[in-house]
Design an enzyme around this catalytic site. Structure first.
Site, PDB file in Angstrom:
ATOM      1  N   ASP A  39      45.660  53.031  64.149  1.00 46.11           N
ATOM      2  CA  ASP A  39      45.180  52.091  65.155  1.00 46.11           C
ATOM      3  C   ASP A  39      46.097  52.171  66.372  1.00 46.11           C
ATOM      4  OD1 ASP A  39      43.528  50.104  66.176  1.00 46.11           O
ATOM      5  OD2 ASP A  39      44.789  48.494  65.417  1.00 46.11           O
ATOM      6  N   GLY A  40      45.536  51.865  67.545  1.00 48.23           N
ATOM      7  CA  GLY A  40      46.342  51.827  68.749  1.00 48.23           C
ATOM      8  C   GLY A  40      46.202  53.042  69.642  1.00 48.23           C
ATOM      9  N   ARG A  42      43.805  53.848  71.712  1.00 48.11           N
ATOM     10  CA  ARG A  42      43.316  53.492  73.048  1.00 48.11           C
ATOM     11  C   ARG A  42      44.425  52.815  73.854  1.00 48.11           C
ATOM     12  NH1 ARG A  42      38.122  50.007  71.826  1.00 48.11           N
ATOM     13  NH2 ARG A  42      37.073  50.939  73.631  1.00 48.11           N
ATOM     14  N   TRP A  44      47.585  53.243  73.480  1.00 49.29           N
ATOM     15  CA  TRP A  44      48.562  54.291  73.783  1.00 49.29           C
ATOM     16  C   TRP A  44      48.160  55.039  75.047  1.00 49.29           C
ATOM     17  CZ3 TRP A  44      48.347  59.643  74.092  1.00 49.29           C
ATOM     18  CH2 TRP A  44      49.572  60.337  74.002  1.00 49.29           C
ATOM     19  N   HIS A  57      42.837  59.329  71.444  1.00 45.08           N
ATOM     20  CA  HIS A  57      42.183  59.742  70.201  1.00 45.08           C
ATOM     21  C   HIS A  57      42.621  61.146  69.789  1.00 45.08           C
ATOM     22  CE1 HIS A  57      39.869  56.153  70.082  1.00 45.08           C
ATOM     23  NE2 HIS A  57      39.111  56.436  71.122  1.00 45.08           N
ATOM     24  N   ARG A  92      31.230  51.400  70.641  1.00 43.53           N
ATOM     25  CA  ARG A  92      31.963  52.215  71.599  1.00 43.53           C
ATOM     26  C   ARG A  92      31.011  52.739  72.676  1.00 43.53           C
ATOM     27  NH1 ARG A  92      37.077  53.739  69.306  1.00 43.53           N
ATOM     28  NH2 ARG A  92      37.736  51.797  68.314  1.00 43.53           N
ATOM     29  N   LEU A 149      46.113  68.850  48.076  1.00 43.41           N
ATOM     30  CA  LEU A 149      45.948  67.525  48.665  1.00 43.41           C
ATOM     31  C   LEU A 149      44.472  67.222  48.913  1.00 43.41           C
ATOM     32  CD1 LEU A 149      47.361  65.004  49.945  1.00 43.41           C
ATOM     33  CD2 LEU A 149      47.243  66.235  52.133  1.00 43.41           C
ATOM     34  N   ARG A 210      48.806  50.567  57.999  1.00 44.31           N
ATOM     35  CA  ARG A 210      48.110  50.400  59.283  1.00 44.31           C
ATOM     36  C   ARG A 210      49.128  50.384  60.406  1.00 44.31           C
ATOM     37  NH1 ARG A 210      42.851  46.864  60.870  1.00 44.31           N
ATOM     38  NH2 ARG A 210      42.794  47.466  63.062  1.00 44.31           N
ATOM     39  N   LEU A 217      42.121  44.346  57.359  1.00 47.10           N
ATOM     40  CA  LEU A 217      41.525  45.490  56.675  1.00 47.10           C
ATOM     41  C   LEU A 217      40.441  46.187  57.493  1.00 47.10           C
ATOM     42  CD1 LEU A 217      41.145  44.563  52.901  1.00 47.10           C
ATOM     43  CD2 LEU A 217      42.345  46.496  53.879  1.00 47.10           C
ATOM     44  N   GLU A 229      48.932  47.851  47.675  1.00 47.96           N
ATOM     45  CA  GLU A 229      50.015  47.303  48.476  1.00 47.96           C
ATOM     46  C   GLU A 229      49.720  47.622  49.943  1.00 47.96           C
ATOM     47  OE1 GLU A 229      52.560  45.552  47.204  1.00 47.96           O
ATOM     48  OE2 GLU A 229      51.711  45.797  45.192  1.00 47.96           O
TER      49      GLU A 229
END
Length: 261
Positions: A39-40, A42, A44, A57, A92, A149, A210, A217, A229
């Site tokens: 998150d963040g 935009r 930034w 993005h 958006r 992974l 987050r 959430l 957690e």
């Protein structure tokens, strides 16, 4: 709220601190499945004066690739990334969404070439633009047999919608067998619903991270995170550092998990 350490840059002090964190983690439990809510992006881009948020993005996508390598190096086996919610598809603006679709397709393609990684789309492919849905299918098929992974890309994803889709799938399967609603009501279990989620067959996330200081959430893995957690980082998504990640893993290892008790 957990705040990032004040150490900046990648100099000697940073490397020493990072090494210390790694040594501390070695004696602790590493999560099997980590979910990341970046998150963040935009904010930034706007703080740095970019004319469009797509720069944020793209920086966030590059950071997620880096984040996945950190996870792989620590032996984490499953990572879920929240890239585009169902709500984002309608909220958006059209240009930002067009840019996001291209960025997500590029990220998925890049991840599919990481040796051994398996990439899976979780979300509603039918509501995505055809070109993105096709790209995600191609990447998923290309990496299907990989055993390294496991990366879940949550695109056109919503936790409540996922639960609805799981219940619909259960009802349809039960109906195909000729069962009654009464029989279904009596036999329905949380485990059965879990098997029909987009992440069916995977372990639930042990740790949800987050960025950007937000503590909610946002409809991400609602069912799966019942006993997870949580760890909240102040850094905006593209500014996330490896030491922030290592602190989250160390913190997880120190917690006494009670699983709802």
């Amino acid at each position: 709220m957990t705040r990032a350490p004040s150490t900046q840059g990648r100099g000697l002090l940073y490397r020493l601190y990072s090494s210390r964190l790694r040594r501390e983690i070695e004696a602790r439990t590493v999560p099997h499945h980590v979910a990341m809510m970046i998150d963040g992006n935009r904010r930034w881009a706007r703080q740095l004066g970019y004319t469009t948020v797509s720069h944020g993005h793209r920086a966030g996508a590059a950071k997620m690739h880096e984040f996945l390598r950190w996870c792989d190096e620590l032996g984490i086996q499953v990572v879920s990334l929240y890239l585009l919610s169902s709500d984002n598809l309608v909220k958006r603006d059209s240009q930002e969404l067009t840019d996001l679709i291209e960025i997500i397709a590029d990220l998925a393609e890049t991840l599919s070439h990481e040796p051994g990684w398996r990439v899976k789309h979780v979300g509603r492919a039918e509501v995505l633009p055809p070109e993105l849905a096709s790209s995600l299918r191609t990447v998923e098929e290309r990496t299907r047999e990989n055993t390294g992974l496991h990366v879940n890309l949550a695109v056109a994803y919503g936790g409540r919608g996922e639960i609805v889709d799981a219940v619909r799938s259960i009802i349809a399967k039960h109906n195909d067998k000729g069962g009654s609603l009464e029989e279904l009501a009596e036999s329905l279990t949380p485990e059965q619903i879990g098997e029909h989620l987009y992440t069916g067959g995977q372990p639930d996330p042990d740790l949800v991270i987050r960025t950007s200081g937000e503590q909610r959430l946002s409809d991400f893995l609602l069912w799966q995170s019942a006993h997870s957690e949580f760890y909240f980082v102040e850094a905006l998504g593209p500014d996330l550092r490896e030491v922030d990640f290592l602190r989250a893993i160390r913190d997880f290892g120190d917690r006494d998990r009670r699983f709802g008790s």
